[in-house]
Write a protein that holds these residues in place. Structure first.
Motif, PDB file in Angstrom:
ATOM      1  N   LEU A   1      40.692  32.120  40.004  1.00 16.42           N
ATOM      2  CA  LEU A   1      40.752  33.563  40.205  1.00 16.42           C
ATOM      3  C   LEU A   1      41.610  33.936  41.419  1.00 16.42           C
ATOM      4  O   LEU A   1      41.923  35.107  41.622  1.00 16.42           O
ATOM      5  N   GLN A   2      42.025  32.933  42.213  1.00 21.49           N
ATOM      6  CA  GLN A   2      42.968  33.168  43.304  1.00 21.49           C
ATOM      7  C   GLN A   2      44.260  33.808  42.784  1.00 21.49           C
ATOM      8  O   GLN A   2      44.989  34.452  43.536  1.00 21.49           O
ATOM      9  N   GLU A   3      44.535  33.687  41.496  1.00 25.61           N
ATOM     10  CA  GLU A   3      45.758  34.223  40.914  1.00 25.61           C
ATOM     11  C   GLU A   3      45.899  35.734  41.134  1.00 25.61           C
ATOM     12  O   GLU A   3      47.007  36.273  41.101  1.00 25.61           O
ATOM     13  N   VAL A   4      44.791  36.425  41.366  1.00 23.57           N
ATOM     14  CA  VAL A   4      44.884  37.872  41.576  1.00 23.57           C
ATOM     15  C   VAL A   4      45.540  38.201  42.909  1.00 23.57           C
ATOM     16  O   VAL A   4      45.893  39.362  43.159  1.00 23.57           O
ATOM     17  N   MET A   5      45.729  37.200  43.777  1.00 20.50           N
ATOM     18  CA  MET A   5      46.383  37.411  45.059  1.00 20.50           C
ATOM     19  C   MET A   5      47.901  37.320  44.953  1.00 20.50           C
ATOM     20  O   MET A   5      48.616  37.534  45.938  1.00 20.50           O
ATOM     21  N   ALA A   6      48.414  36.977  43.776  1.00 24.06           N
ATOM     22  CA  ALA A   6      49.845  36.730  43.613  1.00 24.06           C
ATOM     23  C   ALA A   6      50.602  37.979  43.178  1.00 24.06           C
ATOM     24  O   ALA A   6      50.122  38.765  42.362  1.00 24.06           O
ATOM     25  N   LEU A   7      51.781  38.148  43.746  1.00 20.08           N
ATOM     26  CA  LEU A   7      52.696  39.216  43.384  1.00 20.08           C
ATOM     27  C   LEU A   7      54.097  38.628  43.413  1.00 20.08           C
ATOM     28  O   LEU A   7      54.487  38.022  44.411  1.00 20.08           O
ATOM     29  N   ASP A   8      54.802  38.761  42.307  1.00 19.99           N
ATOM     30  CA  ASP A   8      56.145  38.175  42.194  1.00 19.99           C
ATOM     31  C   ASP A   8      56.144  36.696  42.558  1.00 19.99           C
ATOM     32  O   ASP A   8      57.066  36.194  43.214  1.00 19.99           O
ATOM     33  N   GLY A   9      55.079  35.998  42.164  1.00 23.22           N
ATOM     34  CA  GLY A   9      55.010  34.555  42.363  1.00 23.22           C
ATOM     35  C   GLY A   9      54.591  34.110  43.748  1.00 23.22           C
ATOM     36  O   GLY A   9      54.580  32.904  44.022  1.00 23.22           O
ATOM     37  N   GLU A  10      54.264  35.040  44.634  1.00 17.42           N
ATOM     38  CA  GLU A  10      53.844  34.680  45.988  1.00 17.42           C
ATOM     39  C   GLU A  10      52.447  35.202  46.265  1.00 17.42           C
ATOM     40  O   GLU A  10      52.090  36.311  45.867  1.00 17.42           O
ATOM     41  N   ASN A  11      51.664  34.402  46.991  1.00 14.40           N
ATOM     42  CA  ASN A  11      50.307  34.787  47.349  1.00 14.40           C
ATOM     43  C   ASN A  11      50.315  35.642  48.614  1.00 14.40           C
ATOM     44  O   ASN A  11      50.900  35.253  49.630  1.00 14.40           O
ATOM     45  N   TYR A  12      49.613  36.776  48.539  1.00 12.43           N
ATOM     46  CA  TYR A  12      49.552  37.700  49.663  1.00 12.43           C
ATOM     47  C   TYR A  12      48.170  37.752  50.302  1.00 12.43           C
ATOM     48  O   TYR A  12      47.881  38.650  51.089  1.00 12.43           O
ATOM     49  N   GLY A  13      47.330  36.806  49.980  1.00 17.69           N
ATOM     50  CA  GLY A  13      46.003  36.776  50.568  1.00 17.69           C
ATOM     51  C   GLY A  13      45.249  35.566  50.083  1.00 17.69           C
ATOM     52  O   GLY A  13      45.748  34.762  49.280  1.00 17.69           O
ATOM     53  N   VAL A  14      44.028  35.430  50.557  1.00 18.84           N
ATOM     54  CA  VAL A  14      43.133  34.350  50.145  1.00 18.84           C
ATOM     55  C   VAL A  14      41.855  34.981  49.612  1.00 18.84           C
ATOM     56  O   VAL A  14      41.198  35.762  50.318  1.00 18.84           O
ATOM     57  N   LEU A  15      41.532  34.670  48.371  1.00 23.84           N
ATOM     58  CA  LEU A  15      40.318  35.200  47.756  1.00 23.84           C
ATOM     59  C   LEU A  15      39.099  34.567  48.414  1.00 23.84           C
ATOM     60  O   LEU A  15      39.045  33.358  48.619  1.00 23.84           O
ATOM     61  N   LEU A  16      38.117  35.396  48.741  1.00 21.44           N
ATOM     62  CA  LEU A  16      36.911  34.906  49.408  1.00 21.44           C
ATOM     63  C   LEU A  16      35.710  34.793  48.478  1.00 21.44           C
ATOM     64  O   LEU A  16      34.741  34.114  48.804  1.00 21.44           O
ATOM     65  N   LEU A  17      35.761  35.473  47.342  1.00 22.75           N
ATOM     66  CA  LEU A  17      34.654  35.357  46.394  1.00 22.75           C
ATOM     67  C   LEU A  17      35.126  35.757  45.001  1.00 22.75           C
ATOM     68  O   LEU A  17      35.551  36.889  44.786  1.00 22.75           O
ATOM     69  N   GLY A  18      35.066  34.802  44.074  1.00 20.18           N
ATOM     70  CA  GLY A  18      35.246  35.071  42.661  1.00 20.18           C
ATOM     71  C   GLY A  18      33.968  34.648  41.968  1.00 20.18           C
ATOM     72  O   GLY A  18      33.328  33.672  42.365  1.00 20.18           O
ATOM     73  N   TYR A  19      33.564  35.356  40.927  1.00 26.18           N
ATOM     74  CA  TYR A  19      32.232  35.117  40.380  1.00 26.18           C
ATOM     75  C   TYR A  19      32.166  35.441  38.895  1.00 26.18           C
ATOM     76  O   TYR A  19      33.021  36.149  38.352  1.00 26.18           O
ATOM     77  N   GLY A  20      31.139  34.915  38.249  1.00 24.39           N
ATOM     78  CA  GLY A  20      30.789  35.321  36.900  1.00 24.39           C
ATOM     79  C   GLY A  20      29.580  36.233  36.949  1.00 24.39           C
ATOM     80  O   GLY A  20      28.757  36.150  37.868  1.00 24.39           O
ATOM     81  N   TYR A  21      29.473  37.096  35.961  1.00 26.41           N
ATOM     82  CA  TYR A  21      28.349  38.030  35.917  1.00 26.41           C
ATOM     83  C   TYR A  21      27.068  37.344  35.459  1.00 26.41           C
ATOM     84  O   TYR A  21      27.085  36.450  34.604  1.00 26.41           O
ATOM     85  N   ASN A  22      25.967  37.783  36.049  1.00 28.59           N
ATOM     86  CA  ASN A  22      24.632  37.315  35.685  1.00 28.59           C
ATOM     87  C   ASN A  22      23.840  38.456  35.069  1.00 28.59           C
ATOM     88  O   ASN A  22      24.122  39.631  35.309  1.00 28.59           O
ATOM     89  N   LEU A  23      22.810  38.079  34.297  1.00 31.86           N
ATOM     90  CA  LEU A  23      21.801  39.034  33.864  1.00 31.86           C
ATOM     91  C   LEU A  23      20.620  38.892  34.806  1.00 31.86           C
ATOM     92  O   LEU A  23      20.019  37.818  34.910  1.00 31.86           O
ATOM     93  N   TYR A  24      20.303  39.958  35.519  1.00 30.58           N
ATOM     94  CA  TYR A  24      19.086  39.993  36.327  1.00 30.58           C
ATOM     95  C   TYR A  24      18.022  40.696  35.491  1.00 30.58           C
ATOM     96  O   TYR A  24      18.281  41.749  34.893  1.00 30.58           O
ATOM     97  N   TYR A  25      16.824  40.105  35.439  1.00 35.66           N
ATOM     98  CA  TYR A  25      15.811  40.662  34.554  1.00 35.66           C
ATOM     99  C   TYR A  25      14.428  40.590  35.183  1.00 35.66           C
ATOM    100  O   TYR A  25      14.150  39.775  36.067  1.00 35.66           O
ATOM    101  N   ASN A  26      13.573  41.480  34.699  1.00 39.55           N
ATOM    102  CA  ASN A  26      12.175  41.548  35.093  1.00 39.55           C
ATOM    103  C   ASN A  26      11.363  40.854  33.998  1.00 39.55           C
ATOM    104  O   ASN A  26      11.196  41.390  32.902  1.00 39.55           O
ATOM    105  N   GLN A  27      10.903  39.651  34.292  1.00 41.58           N
ATOM    106  CA  GLN A  27      10.224  38.841  33.283  1.00 41.58           C
ATOM    107  C   GLN A  27       8.976  39.533  32.732  1.00 41.58           C
ATOM    108  O   GLN A  27       8.698  39.475  31.529  1.00 41.58           O
ATOM    109  N   GLN A  28       8.232  40.213  33.588  1.00 42.91           N
ATOM    110  CA  GLN A  28       7.011  40.885  33.139  1.00 42.91           C
ATOM    111  C   GLN A  28       7.325  41.993  32.144  1.00 42.91           C
ATOM    112  O   GLN A  28       6.614  42.163  31.142  1.00 42.91           O
TER     113      GLN A  28
END
Length: 412
Positions: free
Chosen positions: A124-151
């Motif tokens: 997901l660091q690829e989102v930092m790239a523009l015209d083939g050059e990186n302009y930053g460092v990604l600090l958090l990339g993630y997948g979505y979770n389901l949070y649920y109330n078991q009761q």
């Protein structure tokens, strides 16, 4: 959105609370505004990192202070436009391409080549790239979770949903008497984009392609939009994300989708509710993924300061501090192999979070032009979300209008 006058006034008021860039007591000061300066475990990590950096750079002081997230990008946009730029630039990663495209960020490409970051970081660091050059460092990339109330799930005889249809069916069975089966942002808000896109991408579709075509009116995207609409029909109406969270933590909402960072909020749930709050894989065939935040260097700063900023960024990316990130924040750091046994012992969900981050497909545009104009794209998608929530217009019709608006936005 904050008006320019109010944002500028807010920034001016806050500027009196910190030393800003320049020098102080003979030390070089690096100004570092961030919404995470007041965000629990993230603030802890930053402050530990800053302490270590200042220990190894005794002639440098980091001025780390908080700005509210809701107006954060507006305030930084105004400052950059006025050529008043903080030395350490912390951004919501979704906005990085816009800042880089305006020439406001320094390319880090040459500096990164001297490190192992390019080969050890999340894709997901690829989102930092523009015209083939990186302009930053990604600090958090993630997948979505389901949070649920078991009761609440058990109260209607439902298990943990494995599909979107199972999730919606359980939500429909739960909703009633002041309890809601699903939670989401149902008032106009930038979060409308991420929540809508999570359903579309999770369903295996997309709003756009990497080559620049929009696909919001495709059959697959319409199916994802309809799932989103059906889920939100079981959610409280007219609420923002914080209200959504509070309702979940008090047992009024049964399920919601969010990133791993929401886990830290479960500890503030009421005593009666907390033991039943769990996290699981989001119930989609494809893991929708997001990018949270990133760190950058502004273009055109003094070379001496630039070296200090780079040293700070490089320190944040070392194995030691990436491991510490997982331990303190309970989020998967972008560097591979950063989850320690200690972190897993304290937060067993980290193994799931890392797996989802590795599988995640980004919900954000892959096309460079779309990323550079993400603010406009996000506004258009958020307006479509509002229509799905508040009108009886068919999903296909709303999708067709969304498609037209997105195409026109790129032409203008």
């Amino acid at each position: 959105m904050l008006s320019l006058g109010l944002a500028a006034a807010t920034g001016a008021a806050l500027s009196g609370c910190h030393s800003g860039g320049g020098t102080a007591g003979g030390k070089t000061v690096l100004e570092f505004p961030s919404w995470q300066a007041a965000e629990g475990t993230f603030a802890l990590w930053w402050r530990e990192l800053i302490t270590e950096f200042e220990r190894t750079h005794p002639d440098v002081q980091v001025d780390f202070y908080s700005l509210p997230f809701d107006s954060y990008v507006d305030q930084l946009t105004i400052r950059f436009a006025a050529n008043d730029r903080p030395e350490i630039v912390h951004l919501p990663a979704r906005n990085a391409a816009e800042f880089a495209g305006r020439g406001w960020l320094e390319s880090l490409e040459d500096r990164l080549r001297s490190t192992d970051i390019p080969r050890t970081w999340t894709p997901l660091q690829e989102v930092m790239a523009l015209d083939g050059e990186n302009y930053g460092v990604l600090l958090l990339g993630y997948g979505y979770n389901l949070y649920y109330n078991q009761q609440l799930l058990e109260s209607v005889g439902a298990g943990v949903p494995a599909t979107a249809e199972e999730m919606i069916a359980a939500a429909e069975a739960i909703t009633g008497d002041g309890i809601y089966g699903f939670g989401a942002t149902t008032a106009p808000n930038p979060d409308n984009f991420t929540e809508l896109a999570a359903f579309v991408v999770g369903s295996g579709a997309a709003l756009s392609t990497d080559d620049g075509a929009f696909t919001a009116d495709s059959d697959a995207a319409i199916a994802g939009l309809d799932l989103y609409r059906r889920a939100l029909a079981q959610a409280p109406q007219g609420i923002q994300s914080q209200q959504r969270n509070e309702l979940f933590l008090t047992g009024k909402i049964a399920m919601l989708l969010d990133g791993p960072f929401f886990l830290n909020e479960l500890g503030s749930a009421t005593d009666a509710v907390r033991p039943g709050l769990k996290a699981a894989r989001a119930p989609f065939p494809q893991v929708p993924g997001g990018v949270s935040n990133s760190i950058h260097m502004p273009a055109g700063i003094d070379p001496r300061k630039a070296e200090a900023v780079w040293d700070f960024i490089a320190l944040a990316g070392t194995p030691e501090w990436q491991r510490r990130y997982t331990e303190l924040t309970a989020n998967p750091a972008p560097r591979a192999g950063s989850i320690t046994a200690r972190a897993v012992a304290e937060t067993p969900q980290l193994e799931l979070f890392q797996q989802l981050a590795d599988e995640a497909v980004s919900i954000f545009p892959g096309n460079q032009a779309h990323r550079e104009r993400f603010g406009r794209v996000s506004d258009i998608v958020s307006a479509a979300a509002t229509s799905l929530i508040t009108t009886d217009e068919s999903t296909a019709s709303i999708a067709a209008h969304l498609q037209d608006e997105l195409e026109q936005a790129m032409e203008s």
